[in-house]
Design a protein around this motif. Structure first.
Motif, PDB file in Angstrom:
ATOM      1  N   UNK A   1       6.435   8.778   2.647  1.00 43.61           N
ATOM      2  CA  UNK A   1       5.573   8.127   3.627  1.00 43.61           C
ATOM      3  C   UNK A   1       4.395   7.460   2.935  1.00 43.61           C
ATOM      4  N   UNK A   2       4.053   6.260   3.414  1.00 44.94           N
ATOM      5  CA  UNK A   2       2.832   5.588   2.970  1.00 44.94           C
ATOM      6  C   UNK A   2       1.833   5.753   4.108  1.00 44.94           C
ATOM      7  N   UNK A   3       0.741   6.468   3.835  1.00 44.44           N
ATOM      8  CA  UNK A   3      -0.257   6.769   4.872  1.00 44.44           C
ATOM      9  C   UNK A   3      -1.449   5.833   4.789  1.00 44.44           C
TER      10      UNK A   3
ATOM     11  N   UNK B   1       6.054  11.151  -8.351  1.00 41.97           N
ATOM     12  CA  UNK B   1       5.928   9.725  -8.028  1.00 41.97           C
ATOM     13  C   UNK B   1       4.796   9.122  -8.823  1.00 41.97           C
ATOM     14  N   UNK B   2       4.872   7.814  -9.010  1.00 38.51           N
ATOM     15  CA  UNK B   2       3.858   7.095  -9.779  1.00 38.51           C
ATOM     16  C   UNK B   2       3.747   5.698  -9.193  1.00 38.51           C
ATOM     17  N   UNK B   3       2.582   5.072  -9.364  1.00 40.05           N
ATOM     18  CA  UNK B   3       2.458   3.683  -8.910  1.00 40.05           C
ATOM     19  C   UNK B   3       2.086   2.807 -10.099  1.00 40.05           C
ATOM     20  N   UNK B   4       2.373   1.512  -9.957  1.00 41.07           N
ATOM     21  CA  UNK B   4       1.970   0.578 -11.014  1.00 41.07           C
ATOM     22  C   UNK B   4       0.476   0.299 -10.891  1.00 41.07           C
ATOM     23  N   UNK B   5      -0.043  -0.528 -11.808  1.00 37.35           N
ATOM     24  CA  UNK B   5      -1.501  -0.668 -11.932  1.00 37.35           C
ATOM     25  C   UNK B   5      -2.168  -1.196 -10.668  1.00 37.35           C
ATOM     26  N   UNK B   6      -1.512  -2.123  -9.951  1.00 37.92           N
ATOM     27  CA  UNK B   6      -2.156  -2.666  -8.745  1.00 37.92           C
ATOM     28  C   UNK B   6      -1.686  -1.978  -7.461  1.00 37.92           C
ATOM     29  N   UNK B   7      -0.808  -0.991  -7.608  1.00 39.39           N
ATOM     30  CA  UNK B   7      -0.375  -0.231  -6.440  1.00 39.39           C
ATOM     31  C   UNK B   7       0.653  -0.935  -5.562  1.00 39.39           C
ATOM     32  N   UNK B   8       1.203  -2.043  -6.055  1.00 43.09           N
ATOM     33  CA  UNK B   8       2.186  -2.777  -5.248  1.00 43.09           C
ATOM     34  C   UNK B   8       3.561  -2.114  -5.265  1.00 43.09           C
TER      35      UNK B   8
ATOM     36  N   UNK C   1       8.426  -0.916  -2.525  1.00 38.80           N
ATOM     37  CA  UNK C   1       7.372  -1.910  -2.348  1.00 38.80           C
ATOM     38  C   UNK C   1       6.403  -1.345  -1.317  1.00 38.80           C
ATOM     39  N   UNK C   2       5.137  -1.107  -1.720  1.00 43.27           N
ATOM     40  CA  UNK C   2       4.201  -0.429  -0.809  1.00 43.27           C
ATOM     41  C   UNK C   2       3.727  -1.335   0.330  1.00 43.27           C
ATOM     42  N   UNK C   3       3.854  -2.650   0.154  1.00 46.89           N
ATOM     43  CA  UNK C   3       3.442  -3.570   1.228  1.00 46.89           C
ATOM     44  C   UNK C   3       4.484  -3.614   2.344  1.00 46.89           C
ATOM     45  N   UNK C   4       5.759  -3.622   1.949  1.00 44.09           N
ATOM     46  CA  UNK C   4       6.826  -3.774   2.947  1.00 44.09           C
ATOM     47  C   UNK C   4       7.547  -2.463   3.270  1.00 44.09           C
ATOM     48  N   UNK C   5       7.415  -1.481   2.390  1.00 41.21           N
ATOM     49  CA  UNK C   5       8.157  -0.236   2.569  1.00 41.21           C
ATOM     50  C   UNK C   5       9.616  -0.348   2.196  1.00 41.21           C
ATOM     51  N   UNK C   6       9.991  -1.477   1.617  1.00 33.59           N
ATOM     52  CA  UNK C   6      11.395  -1.683   1.235  1.00 33.59           C
ATOM     53  C   UNK C   6      11.696  -0.984  -0.093  1.00 33.59           C
TER      54      UNK C   6
END
Length: 365
Positions: free
Chosen positions: A182-184, A208-215, A230-235
Motif C-alpha cells: 500500500x502507498x499511504x 522494500x527500497x525506493x529510488x532517489x526521487x521516490x518515483x 511506480x509510486x505515482x500510478x501504482x502500476x
C-alpha cells in the motif's frame, strides 16, 4: 609477553563457531552481551553509531574510538530497531515486544515512550521529527516527537512487515504479510494505491527500497520475486523470477543504484542478482557461500555491499559483477550493516555479540 595471545587458551572453540583468524576491522564494539541485531549511523555527521541487541539494550557510540555516548535501557525484549532522526538530534529504539523509546542525544535523556503490538519496523521521517512504526496486527503508527500526536493507518489484520517513507515526506510505502503493498498518504491518512490480487506477491513482503526521487519502489518477498512499482500510478512494472527453483529462496534485501539504472536483489540462497531495470535484463549473478542478510549500494558509485550468514562483508562492482573486496573478523553471521556517505567506512552488527568498524580501503580512492 605478547598481550595478543593472553586469551588464546580460554577453552576450545566449539565446532559451530567460525574461525576468526583474520580480523580486518579497525575497531570492535563489545559492550553488548547478546547478538547485535541492528546498526545505523547518524545522518548529520556519520560519526555516531547506534546498535541494538538481544541484551534488551541499545548503545549510541562514537565510531572513531567506540566510546559510549548513550546507553538506552528500559527495554523488555531484544532491541531490533535503532535509528537516528534526520538531524541526528534524537535516537529511536524499538524492541520486539513493541516498546518504543526516543532519546535526546545531547542531553542523554529519554524524551518519549510508547507501546504498540509486536514491532516489525521503525522508520524516521526524512525531514521532520516524526516517527513511523509497523506492527504485526497490520497497523502503521505515526507520531510527532516529542508531543506524541498520533495517527494510525489501518489495513487488514496481517503484519505490516516492511515500510519506507518516500523522499517527498508525504507518502509511505508499506508491505504486508499477505503479499500486498500500500502507498499511504500521510496527511490524509488514506491508501492512494493498493497493490493486490495478481499484482501482489504470493507471500509476505521481506524488504522494500525506493529510488532517489521516490518515483519507483522495489519490493522483495519470501515468494522469491521482486517487483518494481511506480509510486505515482501504482502500476507494477518489472517482475523478476527467482534465480533458482527452490521453494525457500526468499528475497532478503533490495536496493537501487543511484548512478545507473541498476537494482540489486539479495537472496537467502546466497545469490546477489544485479538487474538493469531499463532493459529488464539480468546483468550479473554473484554467488556467496551462505545466505545474504542485507545489501547496500554506495551513495555515488556502482559498488554494492552485502553481509552474509558466513560472517563476511563483501563489496561488489555491479558493472562487472566482480568481487572488489572481502572483509572478515566476525565469528558469527553478520545480521546488519551500514556504510557511511563517503563509502570509507562500514559498521557491522553480528551474532557474535559484537559490532565492528571496517575501513573500506580501495584502489580507486
Amino acid at each position: 609477553f605478547d598481550a595478543g595471545n593472553a586469551d588464546d587458551d580460554e577453552g576450545w572453540e566449539t565446532e559451530d563457531e567460525m574461525e576468526a583468524e583474520q580480523d580486518d576491522s579497525e575497531l570492535t564494539f563489545s559492550k553488548h552481551t547478546g547478538s547485535v541485531f541492528c546498526v545505523s549511523l547518524d545522518p548529520a555527521t556519520n560519526s555516531m553509531a547506534v546498535t541494538g541487541g538481544e541484551d534488551d539494550k541499545a548503545y549510541v557510540w562514537r565510531v572513531s574510538d567506540g566510546e559510549v555516548l548513550l546507553e538506552c535501557t528500559g527495554h523488555k525484549d531484544s532491541v531490533t530497531c535503532a535509528l537516528f532522526s534526520h538531524d541526528s538530534s534524537m535516537v529511536a529504539t524499538g524492541d520486539m515486544s513493541g516498546m518504543i523509546k526516543v532519546w535526546k542525544v545531547d542531553t542523554k535523556e529519554e524524551i518519549w515512550s510508547f507501546e504498540v503490538g509486536d514491532l516489525e519496523w521503525l522508520e524516521w521521517h526524512p525531514c521532520a521529527p516524526v516517527l513511523l512504526a509497523g506492527t504485526d496486527d497490520g497497523n502503521v503508527w505515526m507520531w510527532k516527537i516529542p508531543s506524541g500526536d498520533c495517527k494510525t493507518f489501518q489495513s487488514s489484520a496481517c503484519q505490516a512487515t516492511s515500510g519506507k517513507v518516500l523522499p517527498d515526506g508525504k507518502r509511505a510505502v508499506v508491505g504486508y504479510e499477505d503479499g500486498t503493498v500500500r502507498v499511504w498518504d500521510l496527511k490524509q491518512g488514506n491508501a492512494i494505491h493498493v497493490i493486490k490480487g495478481r499484482d501482489a506477491h504470493q507471500g509476505a513482503l521481506t524488504c522494500l527500497a525506493c529510488n532517489k526521487d521516490g518515483s519507483l519502489v522495489l519490493t522483495g518477498s519470501v515468494d522469491g520475486c521482486a517487483k518494481l512499482i511506480n509510486t505515482a500510478t501504482g502500476k507494477v512494472g518489472v517482475r523478476t523470477t527467482p534465480p533458482a527453483r527452490e521453494e525457500s529462496n526468499s528475497v532478503e534485501s533490495v536496493g537501487f543504484c543511484n548512478i545507473l539504472p541498476l537494482v540489486a536483489l539479495a537472496y537467502l540462497d546466497g545469490t546477489l542478482a544485479i538487474y538493469d531495470f531499463s532493459t529488464q535484463v539480468l546483468r550479473h549473478r554473484c554467488q556467496h557461500e551462505a545466505g545474504i542478510v542485507h545489501l547496500q549500494w554506495e551513495e555515488s558509485s556502482s559498488v554494492v555491499s552485502t553481509c552474509c550468514l558466513d560472517g563476511a562483508l563483501r563489496l561488489w562492482d555491479a558493472r562487472s559483477g566482480s568481487l572488489v573486496c572481502e572483509y572478515r573478523g566476525h565469528t558469527a553471521e553478520i545480521l546488519n550493516f551500514t556504510i557511511n556517505r563517503e563509502a570509507s567506512l562500514a559498521v557491522t552488527a553480528s551474532g557474535d555479540n559484537q559490532a565492528k568498524v571496517f575501513c573500506l580501503q580501495r584502489p580507486d580512492r
